[in-house]
Design a protein around this motif. Structure first.
Motif, PDB file in Angstrom:
ATOM      1  N   VAL A 169       1.389  -0.878   0.165  1.00  0.00           N
ATOM      2  CA  VAL A 169       0.094  -0.124   0.266  1.00  0.00           C
ATOM      3  C   VAL A 169       0.825   1.209  -0.225  1.00  0.00           C
ATOM      4  N   ARG A 170       2.196   1.210   0.855  1.00  0.00           N
ATOM      5  CA  ARG A 170       2.691   2.453   0.839  1.00  0.00           C
ATOM      6  C   ARG A 170       3.181   2.449  -1.303  1.00  0.00           C
ATOM      7  N   PHE A 171       3.373   1.927  -1.786  1.00  0.00           N
ATOM      8  CA  PHE A 171       2.859   2.300  -3.057  1.00  0.00           C
ATOM      9  C   PHE A 171       2.521   2.360  -4.044  1.00  0.00           C
ATOM     10  N   VAL A 172       1.177   2.405  -3.721  1.00  0.00           N
ATOM     11  CA  VAL A 172       0.277   2.755  -4.272  1.00  0.00           C
ATOM     12  C   VAL A 172       0.048   3.809  -3.309  1.00  0.00           C
ATOM     13  N   LEU A 173       0.241   4.184  -3.153  1.00  0.00           N
ATOM     14  CA  LEU A 173      -0.110   5.737  -1.970  1.00  0.00           C
ATOM     15  C   LEU A 173       1.276   6.595  -3.148  1.00  0.00           C
ATOM     16  N   MET A 174       2.496   5.877  -2.872  1.00  0.00           N
ATOM     17  CA  MET A 174       3.294   7.049  -3.703  1.00  0.00           C
ATOM     18  C   MET A 174       2.946   6.830  -4.914  1.00  0.00           C
ATOM     19  N   ARG A 175       1.570   6.091  -5.590  1.00  0.00           N
ATOM     20  CA  ARG A 175       1.524   6.166  -6.983  1.00  0.00           C
ATOM     21  C   ARG A 175       0.936   8.406  -7.546  1.00  0.00           C
ATOM     22  N   SER A 176      -0.389   7.887  -5.869  1.00  0.00           N
ATOM     23  CA  SER A 176      -1.698   9.275  -6.078  1.00  0.00           C
ATOM     24  C   SER A 176      -0.779  10.489  -6.017  1.00  0.00           C
ATOM     25  N   VAL A 177       0.347  10.117  -4.579  1.00  0.00           N
ATOM     26  CA  VAL A 177       1.207  11.130  -3.837  1.00  0.00           C
ATOM     27  C   VAL A 177       2.251  11.961  -5.190  1.00  0.00           C
ATOM     28  N   LEU A 178       3.057  10.681  -6.200  1.00  0.00           N
ATOM     29  CA  LEU A 178       3.818  11.354  -7.311  1.00  0.00           C
ATOM     30  C   LEU A 178       3.059  12.538  -8.509  1.00  0.00           C
ATOM     31  N   GLU A 179       1.157  11.690  -8.866  1.00  0.00           N
ATOM     32  CA  GLU A 179       0.482  12.300  -9.897  1.00  0.00           C
ATOM     33  C   GLU A 179       0.929  13.959  -9.084  1.00  0.00           C
ATOM     34  N   LEU A 204       2.967  15.963  -8.582  1.00  0.00           N
ATOM     35  CA  LEU A 204       4.323  16.700  -8.368  1.00  0.00           C
ATOM     36  C   LEU A 204       4.397  17.950  -9.197  1.00  0.00           C
ATOM     37  N   GLU A 205       4.829  19.206  -7.885  1.00  0.00           N
ATOM     38  CA  GLU A 205       4.705  20.324  -9.065  1.00  0.00           C
ATOM     39  C   GLU A 205       6.272  20.907  -8.547  1.00  0.00           C
ATOM     40  N   LEU A 206       6.878  21.972  -9.477  1.00  0.00           N
ATOM     41  CA  LEU A 206       7.813  22.068  -9.520  1.00  0.00           C
ATOM     42  C   LEU A 206       7.802  24.028 -10.274  1.00  0.00           C
ATOM     43  N   ALA A 207       8.604  25.084  -9.239  1.00  0.00           N
ATOM     44  CA  ALA A 207       8.232  26.168  -8.816  1.00  0.00           C
ATOM     45  C   ALA A 207      10.215  26.542  -9.148  1.00  0.00           C
ATOM     46  N   GLU A 208      10.258  28.093  -9.219  1.00  0.00           N
ATOM     47  CA  GLU A 208      11.176  28.422  -9.094  1.00  0.00           C
ATOM     48  C   GLU A 208      11.884  27.999 -10.235  1.00  0.00           C
ATOM     49  N   ARG A 209      11.422  28.047 -11.289  1.00  0.00           N
ATOM     50  CA  ARG A 209      12.601  27.904 -12.053  1.00  0.00           C
ATOM     51  C   ARG A 209      13.332  26.390 -11.672  1.00  0.00           C
ATOM     52  N   GLY A 210      12.797  25.379 -11.301  1.00  0.00           N
ATOM     53  CA  GLY A 210      12.865  23.876 -10.467  1.00  0.00           C
ATOM     54  C   GLY A 210      13.560  23.860  -9.197  1.00  0.00           C
ATOM     55  N   ARG A 211      14.210  25.185  -8.543  1.00  0.00           N
ATOM     56  CA  ARG A 211      14.332  25.456  -6.862  1.00  0.00           C
ATOM     57  C   ARG A 211      13.659  24.437  -6.398  1.00  0.00           C
ATOM     58  N   PHE A 212      11.815  24.706  -6.654  1.00  0.00           N
ATOM     59  CA  PHE A 212      11.653  24.651  -5.459  1.00  0.00           C
ATOM     60  C   PHE A 212      10.116  23.265  -6.010  1.00  0.00           C
ATOM     61  N   ALA A 213      10.285  22.280  -5.428  1.00  0.00           N
ATOM     62  CA  ALA A 213       9.630  20.819  -5.629  1.00  0.00           C
ATOM     63  C   ALA A 213       8.709  20.780  -4.709  1.00  0.00           C
ATOM     64  N   SER A 214       7.117  19.956  -5.029  1.00  0.00           N
ATOM     65  CA  SER A 214       6.331  19.859  -3.938  1.00  0.00           C
ATOM     66  C   SER A 214       5.367  18.764  -3.812  1.00  0.00           C
ATOM     67  N   VAL A 215       4.567  17.779  -3.321  1.00  0.00           N
ATOM     68  CA  VAL A 215       3.502  16.782  -3.346  1.00  0.00           C
ATOM     69  C   VAL A 215       2.431  17.206  -2.184  1.00  0.00           C
ATOM     70  N   VAL A 216       1.357  16.368  -2.003  1.00  0.00           N
ATOM     71  CA  VAL A 216       0.241  16.440  -1.618  1.00  0.00           C
ATOM     72  C   VAL A 216      -0.093  15.498  -1.190  1.00  0.00           C
ATOM     73  N   LEU A 217      -0.301  15.071   0.169  1.00  0.00           N
ATOM     74  CA  LEU A 217      -0.984  13.702   0.482  1.00  0.00           C
ATOM     75  C   LEU A 217      -2.163  14.119   0.907  1.00  0.00           C
ATOM     76  N   THR A 218      -3.162  13.569   0.505  1.00  0.00           N
ATOM     77  CA  THR A 218      -5.027  14.036   1.630  1.00  0.00           C
ATOM     78  C   THR A 218      -5.357  12.675   1.303  1.00  0.00           C
ATOM     79  N   GLY A 219      -6.278  13.220   3.085  1.00  0.00           N
ATOM     80  CA  GLY A 219      -6.832  11.934   3.477  1.00  0.00           C
ATOM     81  C   GLY A 219      -7.506  11.348   2.432  1.00  0.00           C
ATOM     82  N   ASP A 220      -8.527  11.766   1.584  1.00  0.00           N
ATOM     83  CA  ASP A 220      -8.820   9.605   0.330  1.00  0.00           C
ATOM     84  C   ASP A 220      -7.699   9.746   0.354  1.00  0.00           C
ATOM     85  N   MET A 221      -7.026  10.461  -0.379  1.00  0.00           N
ATOM     86  CA  MET A 221      -5.519   9.346  -0.703  1.00  0.00           C
ATOM     87  C   MET A 221      -4.697   8.051  -0.456  1.00  0.00           C
TER      88      MET A 221
END
Ligand SMILES: [Mn+2]
Length: 321
Positions: A199-209, A211-228
């Motif tokens: 289930v860790r990898f199932v969760l990882m798949r949704s979290v990696l979906e 993925l956002e990059l900002a500041e010309r690739g210097r800042f990256a973020s991901v989101v984990l929701t309760g629904d995931m």
């Protein structure tokens, strides 16, 4: 500083050892290593964690000795907090007890508001487990194979498997001593890193979906929701270290994981790979941590949380250049 710990221990008989809730390998490994060492010295000991031992750490020797509810029969005359400089982070039961029994801190983070000269805090140590090892050695205590395993685990976790900048010659010498004393590196690392539920990898798949990059690739973020979490049938602990994925991207200097705690309440974990001090960012939101790893909780909807953190990261990156 190590003699202060020895003195504290020798003058007490019934000790409660606890660490922060939502514990990691340093918190649990240190609680167990110290607790078992104290039992070996003939003390009465209770080992406590408000959240118990996470599944990934249950392989550790004596893991079942950690309790989630204090035994009212112990009436401790000593309270030792390991890897945790604020009683409230150890949960309500400890926070309540700490009001009448001032805690003794064993840690490797310098913390504002604590009189370091009264505790055992060694910022040169890579993990709290290392501080505990040095306390034991200062009283000539024999390191059992089980205690060696526990302390080795704290080093693996807090040095990122001997990769982070806290991997000093002393840490590697200590690791060598622990292997000699009975710690098996592969047995510990494989349990820690190659023993995940699917289930860790199932969760990882949704979290990696997300993925956002900002500041010309210097800042990256991901989101984990309760629904995931619900959809993957995963537990919060299955998302351990997910913030390391965005951090591992080439060119990224700051990585964030936005994690939904409840509606309109987000936990933000920040990691820095370069020169940005992420603790300075989380401090703006009443959070804590240190230069390379810090966190805070923000009550707002996700776009607002992202915007606030994004702005603070942007400013920090801007100040650098
Ligand atoms: Mn630690």
């Amino acid at each position: 500083m190590y003699d202060r710990a020895a003195k504290y221990i020798s003058s007490r008989q019934r000790l409660l050892v606890a660490s922060h809730a939502n514990p990691d390998g340093d918190a649990i490994g240190s609680t167990l290593a110290l607790g078992m060492g104290l039992l070996g010295l003939g003390k009465q000991v209770q080992m406590f964690n408000a959240d118990g031992v996470p599944r990934t750490l249950r392989f550790l020797p004596y893991a079942d000795r950690i309790v989630k509810h204090l035994d009212p029969g112990l009436a401790p005359d000593g309270l030792i907090l390991v890897d945790c400089a604020q009683p409230r982070r150890a949960g309500e039961q400890i926070a309540e007890l700490a009001k009448r029994l001032p805690p003794f801190f064993i840690d490797h983070h310098l913390l504002p508001g604590i009189r370091h000269e009264e505790h055992c805090i060694d910022p040169r140590a890579a993990a709290t487990g290392e501080v505990i090892y040095r306390i034991f050695r200062s009283i000539d205590m024999w390191i059992t194979p089980e205690i060696a395993k526990l302390i080795y685990c704290t080093l693996v976790v807090d040095t990122g498997s001997f990769r982070y900048s806290n991997t000093t010659p002393d840490v590697l010498r200590l690791a060598a001593d622990l292997i000699s004393a009975g710690a098996d590196p592969w047995a510990i690392s494989s349990q820690l890193q190659e023993n995940h539920p699917v289930v860790r990898f199932v969760l990882m798949r949704s979290v990696l979906e997300t993925l956002e990059l900002a500041e010309r690739g210097r800042f990256a973020s991901v989101v984990l929701t309760g629904d995931m979490l619900r959809e993957a049938r995963a537990r919060p602990e299955d998302a351990e270290e997910f913030v390391n994925f965005p951090r591992a991207i080439s060119g990224v200097e700051v990585a964030a994981l936005f994690r939904e705690q409840e509606r309109r309440r987000w936990k933000v974990s920040l990691r820095s790979k370069g020169e940005i001090d992420v603790a300075a960012i989380t401090a703006l939101f009443d959070g804590g941590g240190h230069e390379h790893a810090a966190g805070c909780t923000i009550e707002a909807d996700l776009p607002t949380v992202k915007a606030r953190i994004g702005e603070a990261v942007r400013k920090a990156l801007h100040r650098k250049r």
